[in-house]
Design a protein around this motif. Structure first.
Motif, PDB file in Angstrom:
ATOM      1  N   GLY A 179       0.822  -1.199   0.000  1.00  0.00           N
ATOM      2  CA  GLY A 179       0.000   0.000   0.000  1.00  0.00           C
ATOM      3  C   GLY A 179       0.858   1.251   0.000  1.00  0.00           C
ATOM      4  O   GLY A 179       2.043   1.222  -0.346  1.00  0.00           O
ATOM      5  N   GLY A 206      -0.265   4.812   4.525  1.00  0.00           N
ATOM      6  CA  GLY A 206      -0.981   3.677   5.093  1.00  0.00           C
ATOM      7  C   GLY A 206      -0.097   2.836   5.983  1.00  0.00           C
ATOM      8  O   GLY A 206      -0.526   2.366   7.048  1.00  0.00           O
ATOM      9  N   LEU A 216      -4.145  -1.627   5.614  1.00  0.00           N
ATOM     10  CA  LEU A 216      -3.265  -0.465   5.530  1.00  0.00           C
ATOM     11  C   LEU A 216      -1.941  -0.795   4.845  1.00  0.00           C
ATOM     12  O   LEU A 216      -1.378   0.035   4.127  1.00  0.00           O
ATOM     13  CB  LEU A 216      -3.015   0.091   6.935  1.00  0.00           C
ATOM     14  CG  LEU A 216      -4.233   0.730   7.617  1.00  0.00           C
ATOM     15  CD1 LEU A 216      -3.940   1.023   9.079  1.00  0.00           C
ATOM     16  CD2 LEU A 216      -4.650   2.004   6.891  1.00  0.00           C
TER      17      LEU A 216
END
Length: 260
Positions: free
Chosen positions: A133, A137, A215
């Protein structure tokens, strides 16, 4: 507030010196998560339907959260040890803030956890795990992980002050190993029976694990999950808020008044 900060910093130093004087325990707590990562990745992972690299991406966030949940065990044992050996009574007699002692213990544990997370992440990277990601994040994932550890440590401190016994804390702490097993930290919950899946998905570890996977970009949020897993970041923050709102005042009050 300034008194709490000053006293809390002094007690933080005490806890860190305590760990420095017990290097065996410090080494064990730092190496055990790495050992578990290697075991689950190459032994348990071989028995699952997921390919090896995919399972390692699934596993690393789960093991990070499972390690953070061990704050219950470490917080409980240290608080019970101090109480059992009379250290808490001696500290209670000093003219210091009543919240400083448990706060110093919780912050010291957080510092050690943050340091121990680095080698665990490096081993995960060496095994093929990647942050898929955004950088923001990933930073949010680490922050959420440390907040979860902080909250579980306060829960452990409260339990340690209640048990007042090293032996009882040790036995109860061993039982906390069941918590990650009854979650999605190591295996997906979609293959569980309906009632067991519900229990597992309402486990705070499941919400935090799903939040880290989301995340880090390692796995999507599963469909049809319970609310904490379907909304993992909000669910994790809610669980942390509940733990802190309940355990912090009770632990401080228990420390201040002893057995009364």
């Amino acid at each position: 507030m300034s008194t709490l900060a000053y006293d809390g910093t002094a007690l933080l130093g005490r806890q860190l010196r305590r760990l420095r004087n017990n290097p065996g325990l410090l080494i064990l707590t730092q190496t055990m998560p790495i050992t578990m990562l290697l075991f689950f990745a190459y032994v348990l992972g071989s028995a699952l339907a997921m390919p090896g690299a995919e399972y390692r991406s699934f596993l690393v966030p789960g093991l990070l959260v499972a390690t953070a949940a061990n704050g219950i065990m470490t917080g409980m044992f240290q608080a019970a040890q101090d109480t059992h050996r009379g250290v808490t009574d001696r500290l209670r007699s000093l003219p210091i803030s009543r919240a400083a002692v448990p706060l110093g213990q919780a912050v010291a544990d957080l510092v050690v956890t943050a340091a121990g997370t680095v080698p665990l992440l490096l081993v995960g990277l060496a095994m093929g795990w990647r942050v898929e990601g955004s950088v923001l994040g990933a930073v949010g994932a680490v922050g959420l992980l440390l907040l979860f550890r902080f909250a579980t440590t306060w829960a452990g401190i409260l339990l340690g002050l209640l048990t007042r016994s090293e032996e009882a804390a040790g036995q109860l702490g061993g039982a906390t190993f069941v918590l990650p097993l009854l979650s999605n930290a190591y295996i997906p919950t979609d293959g569980m029976p309906g009632w067991l899946r519900t229990v597992a998905e309402w486990n705070p570890i499941s919400a935090a694990t799903t939040a880290l996977r989301d995340l880090f970009g390692n796995a999507p949020v599963p469909d049809g999950a319970a609310w904490p897993v379907a909304h993992p970041v909000a669910g994790s923050l809610a669980w942390c808020a509940v733990l802190l709102a309940v355990c912090v005042p009770l632990a401080v009050r228990r420390y201040a008044h002893g057995e009364r």
